[in-house]
Design an enzyme around this catalytic site. Structure first.
Site, PDB file in Angstrom:
ATOM      1  N   GLY A  80      96.864  46.856  44.962  1.00  0.00           N
ATOM      2  CA  GLY A  80      95.879  46.602  46.025  1.00  0.00           C
ATOM      3  C   GLY A  80      94.450  46.817  45.542  1.00  0.00           C
ATOM      4  O   GLY A  80      94.196  47.630  44.651  1.00  0.00           O
ATOM      5  N   ARG A 144     100.941  42.264  42.287  1.00  0.00           N
ATOM      6  CA  ARG A 144     101.856  43.396  42.426  1.00  0.00           C
ATOM      7  C   ARG A 144     103.130  43.261  41.580  1.00  0.00           C
ATOM      8  O   ARG A 144     104.075  44.014  41.759  1.00  0.00           O
ATOM      9  CB  ARG A 144     102.242  43.580  43.895  1.00  0.00           C
ATOM     10  CG  ARG A 144     101.099  44.110  44.781  1.00  0.00           C
ATOM     11  CD  ARG A 144     101.621  44.744  46.042  1.00  0.00           C
ATOM     12  NE  ARG A 144     100.562  45.230  46.910  1.00  0.00           N
ATOM     13  CZ  ARG A 144      99.963  46.413  46.780  1.00  0.00           C
ATOM     14  NH1 ARG A 144     100.333  47.221  45.816  1.00  0.00           N
ATOM     15  NH2 ARG A 144      99.021  46.787  47.612  1.00  0.00           N
ATOM     16  N   ASP A 174     100.034  54.709  41.012  1.00  0.00           N
ATOM     17  CA  ASP A 174     101.056  55.514  40.323  1.00  0.00           C
ATOM     18  C   ASP A 174     102.134  54.643  39.673  1.00  0.00           C
ATOM     19  O   ASP A 174     102.488  54.859  38.511  1.00  0.00           O
ATOM     20  CB  ASP A 174     101.671  56.564  41.266  1.00  0.00           C
ATOM     21  CG  ASP A 174     102.137  56.000  42.596  1.00  0.00           C
ATOM     22  OD1 ASP A 174     101.804  54.849  42.904  1.00  0.00           O
ATOM     23  OD2 ASP A 174     102.847  56.704  43.329  1.00  0.00           O
ATOM     24  N   ASP A 175     102.606  53.625  40.392  1.00  0.00           N
ATOM     25  CA  ASP A 175     103.656  52.777  39.806  1.00  0.00           C
ATOM     26  C   ASP A 175     103.130  51.992  38.606  1.00  0.00           C
ATOM     27  O   ASP A 175     103.800  51.879  37.581  1.00  0.00           O
ATOM     28  CB  ASP A 175     104.200  51.791  40.851  1.00  0.00           C
ATOM     29  CG  ASP A 175     105.148  52.483  41.822  1.00  0.00           C
ATOM     30  OD1 ASP A 175     105.606  53.611  41.509  1.00  0.00           O
ATOM     31  OD2 ASP A 175     105.410  51.920  42.901  1.00  0.00           O
ATOM     32  N   LYS A 201      93.715  54.077  39.978  1.00  0.00           N
ATOM     33  CA  LYS A 201      93.148  53.317  41.098  1.00  0.00           C
ATOM     34  C   LYS A 201      94.022  53.426  42.322  1.00  0.00           C
ATOM     35  O   LYS A 201      95.250  53.347  42.201  1.00  0.00           O
ATOM     36  CB  LYS A 201      93.055  51.841  40.680  1.00  0.00           C
ATOM     37  CG  LYS A 201      92.706  50.893  41.760  1.00  0.00           C
ATOM     38  CD  LYS A 201      93.721  49.752  41.920  1.00  0.00           C
ATOM     39  CE  LYS A 201      95.054  50.221  42.448  1.00  0.00           C
ATOM     40  NZ  LYS A 201      95.925  49.155  42.934  1.00  0.00           N
ATOM     41  N   THR A 202      93.509  53.636  43.462  1.00  0.00           N
ATOM     42  CA  THR A 202      94.113  53.358  44.766  1.00  0.00           C
ATOM     43  C   THR A 202      93.291  54.001  45.864  1.00  0.00           C
ATOM     44  O   THR A 202      92.906  55.174  45.760  1.00  0.00           O
ATOM     45  CB  THR A 202      95.592  53.803  44.920  1.00  0.00           C
ATOM     46  OG1 THR A 202      96.004  53.546  46.271  1.00  0.00           O
ATOM     47  CG2 THR A 202      95.850  55.271  44.622  1.00  0.00           C
ATOM     48  N   ILE A 203      93.008  53.203  46.894  1.00  0.00           N
ATOM     49  CA  ILE A 203      92.268  53.776  48.033  1.00  0.00           C
ATOM     50  C   ILE A 203      93.092  54.871  48.693  1.00  0.00           C
ATOM     51  O   ILE A 203      92.552  55.741  49.355  1.00  0.00           O
ATOM     52  CB  ILE A 203      91.898  52.705  49.094  1.00  0.00           C
ATOM     53  CG1 ILE A 203      93.143  52.062  49.703  1.00  0.00           C
ATOM     54  CG2 ILE A 203      90.939  51.673  48.536  1.00  0.00           C
ATOM     55  CD1 ILE A 203      92.890  51.410  51.052  1.00  0.00           C
ATOM     56  N   ASP A 204      94.426  54.826  48.516  1.00  0.00           N
ATOM     57  CA  ASP A 204      95.300  55.773  49.228  1.00  0.00           C
ATOM     58  C   ASP A 204      95.076  57.224  48.802  1.00  0.00           C
ATOM     59  O   ASP A 204      95.471  58.148  49.512  1.00  0.00           O
ATOM     60  CB  ASP A 204      96.771  55.419  48.989  1.00  0.00           C
ATOM     61  CG  ASP A 204      97.166  54.101  49.649  1.00  0.00           C
ATOM     62  OD1 ASP A 204      96.280  53.470  50.248  1.00  0.00           O
ATOM     63  OD2 ASP A 204      98.342  53.709  49.557  1.00  0.00           O
ATOM     64  N   TYR A 242      87.277  54.465  77.366  1.00  0.00           N
ATOM     65  CA  TYR A 242      88.429  54.079  76.543  1.00  0.00           C
ATOM     66  C   TYR A 242      88.897  55.201  75.635  1.00  0.00           C
ATOM     67  O   TYR A 242      88.085  55.935  75.068  1.00  0.00           O
ATOM     68  CB  TYR A 242      88.083  52.903  75.622  1.00  0.00           C
ATOM     69  CG  TYR A 242      87.844  51.596  76.316  1.00  0.00           C
ATOM     70  CD1 TYR A 242      88.807  51.046  77.166  1.00  0.00           C
ATOM     71  CD2 TYR A 242      86.655  50.895  76.115  1.00  0.00           C
ATOM     72  CE1 TYR A 242      88.578  49.825  77.789  1.00  0.00           C
ATOM     73  CE2 TYR A 242      86.425  49.679  76.732  1.00  0.00           C
ATOM     74  CZ  TYR A 242      87.393  49.155  77.575  1.00  0.00           C
ATOM     75  OH  TYR A 242      87.170  47.956  78.195  1.00  0.00           O
ATOM     76  N   GLU A 310      98.850  55.103  58.486  1.00  0.00           N
ATOM     77  CA  GLU A 310      99.720  53.920  58.383  1.00  0.00           C
ATOM     78  C   GLU A 310     101.177  54.290  58.135  1.00  0.00           C
ATOM     79  O   GLU A 310     102.092  53.683  58.678  1.00  0.00           O
ATOM     80  CB  GLU A 310      99.213  53.032  57.235  1.00  0.00           C
ATOM     81  CG  GLU A 310     100.012  51.772  57.027  1.00  0.00           C
ATOM     82  CD  GLU A 310      99.571  50.962  55.808  1.00  0.00           C
ATOM     83  OE1 GLU A 310      98.701  51.409  55.043  1.00  0.00           O
ATOM     84  OE2 GLU A 310     100.111  49.866  55.630  1.00  0.00           O
ATOM     85  N   GLU A 424      89.312  46.225  55.607  1.00  0.00           N
ATOM     86  CA  GLU A 424      87.849  46.311  55.766  1.00  0.00           C
ATOM     87  C   GLU A 424      87.200  47.150  54.664  1.00  0.00           C
ATOM     88  O   GLU A 424      86.024  46.991  54.362  1.00  0.00           O
ATOM     89  CB  GLU A 424      87.500  46.972  57.114  1.00  0.00           C
ATOM     90  CG  GLU A 424      87.839  46.177  58.349  1.00  0.00           C
ATOM     91  CD  GLU A 424      89.297  46.304  58.766  1.00  0.00           C
ATOM     92  OE1 GLU A 424      90.117  46.821  57.982  1.00  0.00           O
ATOM     93  OE2 GLU A 424      89.606  45.863  59.881  1.00  0.00           O
ATOM     94  N   GLY A 425      87.979  48.077  54.085  1.00  0.00           N
ATOM     95  CA  GLY A 425      87.366  49.021  53.145  1.00  0.00           C
ATOM     96  C   GLY A 425      87.715  48.776  51.693  1.00  0.00           C
ATOM     97  O   GLY A 425      87.075  49.324  50.795  1.00  0.00           O
TER      98      GLY A 425
HETATM   99  P1  FBP Z   1      97.780  50.300  45.977  1.00  0.00           P
HETATM  100  O1  FBP Z   1      98.678  51.484  46.087  1.00  0.00           O
HETATM  101  O2  FBP Z   1      98.319  49.230  45.133  1.00  0.00           O
HETATM  102  O3  FBP Z   1      96.399  50.706  45.554  1.00  0.00           O
HETATM  103  O4  FBP Z   1      97.610  49.658  47.417  1.00  0.00           O
HETATM  104  C1  FBP Z   1      97.424  50.459  48.518  1.00  0.00           C
HETATM  105  C2  FBP Z   1      97.323  49.685  49.816  1.00  0.00           C
HETATM  106  O5  FBP Z   1      95.988  49.323  50.076  1.00  0.00           O
HETATM  107  C3  FBP Z   1      97.927  50.500  50.944  1.00  0.00           C
HETATM  108  O6  FBP Z   1      96.982  51.332  51.543  1.00  0.00           O
HETATM  109  C4  FBP Z   1      98.481  49.450  51.867  1.00  0.00           C
HETATM  110  O7  FBP Z   1      99.594  49.932  52.568  1.00  0.00           O
HETATM  111  C5  FBP Z   1      98.889  48.357  50.927  1.00  0.00           C
HETATM  112  O8  FBP Z   1      98.087  48.481  49.782  1.00  0.00           O
HETATM  113  C6  FBP Z   1      98.724  46.978  51.507  1.00  0.00           C
HETATM  114  O9  FBP Z   1      99.238  46.057  50.605  1.00  0.00           O
HETATM  115  P2  FBP Z   1      98.938  44.511  50.627  1.00  0.00           P
HETATM  116  O10 FBP Z   1      97.609  44.313  49.980  1.00  0.00           O
HETATM  117  O11 FBP Z   1     100.022  43.931  49.807  1.00  0.00           O
HETATM  118  O12 FBP Z   1      98.924  44.054  52.049  1.00  0.00           O
END
Ligand code: FBP
Length: 549
Positions: A80, A144, A174-175, A201-204, A242, A310, A424-425
């Site tokens: 991602g 991916r 990680d993968d 790398k990963t926003i997560d 709301y 999520e 969005e991010g």
């Molecule tokens: P990575 O672990 O590859 O960095 O991706 C994370 C992520 O952005 C998750 O937050 C999200 O669940 C997923 O990718 C969404 O995947 P896709 O881009 O295939 O819809």
């Protein structure tokens, strides 16, 4: 290139900062630490990575500035999008050029597929300059595909040899870094002279440990979501009508939800790791939310903000069990079930699940029952990430409040808006932190290449300090590994970092959430600032700040 925005134009001139060790170029002095092992299952990891296991952790000191040998390098973006990927590539480019101006960089297109299928472009200075400090992965694209078979490794070898590439850099989570390590092992054990370096790398935010303080992109993505959450909080506090239920990306771990909660102080933030640890049921989660809604209503505040990670659904033990049973049930009856209409599938599931699973299934809103039975991936499994948890919770809380109203125990109003912030991010222009960190990771990867190392992850530490104090070096990827049972097999993988309930970020949140729940204590972070005083431009995440205190 098409027209660029005034901000992008100004931002292109930003010169990312580097750790002191890299300021004289990528030909560094290497300081070797002691040999390393693995986080667990040491003997099994050692048996798999016979040639790369046990390498020492490395730290770098500035070299004499004389440069090194020219090298042809290949780079891949994997998985991602995460803000700052282009700066990793720019740092790598500048790093290998500092080794020798004759060095060349090739980008394999659309992720690992490009490497296997030999699809690439040369990344010249002009290409790189157009993407400095920009978000996105569009310079070369991402994908991916998992690099894990010997056939793929052989194809990778051929693609590299054709271009004279002797070093590959894989930018991924990680993968992807696990696979980078497998590839490094394959090349080294087959005496193929191509090194492999990983970049985190990963926003997560779930690729982190003692040596990798954060994955890149987490900072920027959380700032974008926090800006939006702050704006929504202000809207909620203005209109006062709301409750906003906001789902936040993060496939599994709740780091993003926690960081955004720390930045914005919402009324509710669910942390999946806590839900799992306390073995909470869906009913108890709903009850907890209801209590906050009712308490605020009693104070005349019929509005609020709730953050939902999520990955929540898979951390609720009873839902996890339900999903696993549903996967088996629908797979075993695929032909019969495929011929049914949507409502028929729901009725079939309700009739054939075990009593416990059927009770949980029937407690879900109809829309979610439908999703569970109908939105399935090509392997027949429930597509958990597509489940609209924010809508599910809003609906279930509404139903409970209705019952309470009828019983006279609640007199408030409950209207909801739901949101999902993720995409969005992921491609936002990197914050100063990510711009600097990513550029450093890439430049540092060039230093690892110059030092002739393989199977390492580029590591830049001490990131709460000024970049001049950042520690550059390399960590053997095997050092972060353990064995996990995945898809029926034991596999070596980098251990995923979940939110630690005894860690400082969660503890800070837990100590304040009761107050944030009933008061309206929202913080409005506003948009990322790229120009201006350091105290608004050069921030680190609350997560890192608390972890380092
Ligand atoms: P990575 O672990 O590859 O960095 O991706 C994370 C992520 O952005 C998750 O937050 C999200 O669940 C997923 O990718 C969404 O995947 P896709 O881009 O295939 O819809």
């Amino acid at each position: 290139m098409s027209e660029i925005s005034p901000l992008q134009k100004a931002r292109a001139a930003y010169a990312p900062k580097l750790p002191a060790a890299l300021t004289k170029g990528a030909a560094v002095e290497v300081v070797e630490g002691a040999p390393t092992t693995a986080v667990a299952d040491i003997e099994k990891i050692k048996a798999i990575f016979t040639t790369t296991f046990g390498s020492p952790a490395l730290t770098f000191k500035a070299g004499d500035g004389k440069g090194g040998k020219a090298v042809n390098v290949g780079v891949i973006l994997s998985g991602g999008q995460a803000p700052g990927g282009h700066n990793v590539i720019a740092g790598l480019f500048d790093g290998i050029k500092s080794l020798s101006p004759a060095s060349r960089l090739y980008g394999f297109l659309k992720g690992p597929d490009g490497l296997v299928k030999d699809e690439y472009m040369e990344l010249t200075g002009d290409v790189i300059d157009a993407y400095r400090n920009t978000g996105g992965f569009d310079m070369i694209g991402s994908g991916r595909t998992k690099l894990e078979t010997d056939e793929q490794f052989e194809a990778a070898r051929k693609s590299c040899e054709k271009l004279g590439i002797t070093a590959l850099v894989i930018i991924g989570g990680d993968d992807s870094n696990t696979n980078a390590c497998m590839l490094a092992e394959y090349f080294k054990s087959h005496k193929i002279g191509i090194s492999v370096t990983g970049c985190p790398k990963t926003i997560d935010g779930d690729l982190k440990n003692e040596w990798i303080e954060t994955s890149f992109g987490f900072d920027t993505a959380c700032r974008v979501y926090s800006e939006l959450i702050g704006n929504i909080g202000r809207d909620a506090n203005s209109a006062k009508k709301y409750w906003h239920f906001i789902k936040l990306m993060g496939r599994s771990a709740s780091h993003i939800a926690l960081e955004c909660a720390l930045q914005t102080r919402p009324n509710i933030a669910i942390i999946s790791e806590e839900v799992a640890a306390k073995k909470m049921t869906l009913g108890s989660i709903v009850d907890d939310i209801v209590k906050v809604v009712a308490a605020r209503a009693a104070n005349g505040m019929n509005f609020g903000v709730a953050l939902i990670p999520e990955g929540l659904i898979e951390f609720i033990p009873e839902i996890k069990a339900l999903i696993s049973e549903l996967n088996d049930l629908l797979a075993a009856n695929a032909a019969k079930v495929d011929a049914m209409d949507k409502a028929g599938k729901v009725a079939f599931a309700a009739d054939h699940l075990s009593a416990d699973a059927a009770r949980v299934f029937k407690s879900l809103p109809m829309g979610i029952e439908m999703q569970l039975c109908n939105d399935r991936d090509p392997h027949g499994n429930v597509q958990v990430s597509l489940i609209e948890t924010e809508k599910m919770l809003a609906e279930m809380v509404g139903a409970k409040l209705k019952e309470m109203k009828a019983a006279g125990s609640y007199a408030g109003k409950f209207s909801t808006q739901t949101h999902f912030f993720g995409y969005e991010g992921r491609c936002a222009a990197p914050s100063n932190f990510d711009a600097d960190y990513c550029y450093s990771l890439g430049f540092n990867a060039a230093a690892l290449i110059g030092a002739g190392r393989t199977g390492y992850m580029s590591s830049v530490r001490n990131v709460t300090k000024a970049s001049s104090e950042w520690i550059a070096g390399g960590i053997p990827i095997t050092m972060m590994m353990n064995i996990e049972h995945r898809h029926g097999h034991d596999k070596p993988v980098i251990r995923k970092a979940l939110v630690e309930l005894d860690g400082a970020p969660f503890k800070f949140f837990a100590a304040h959430r009761a107050e944030w729940a009933v008061k309206t204590a929202y913080v409005y972070p506003g948009p990322i600032q790229y120009f201006g005083p350091a105290e608004v431009c050069d921030l680190v995440t609350k997560t890192i700040e608390l972890e380092h205190k």
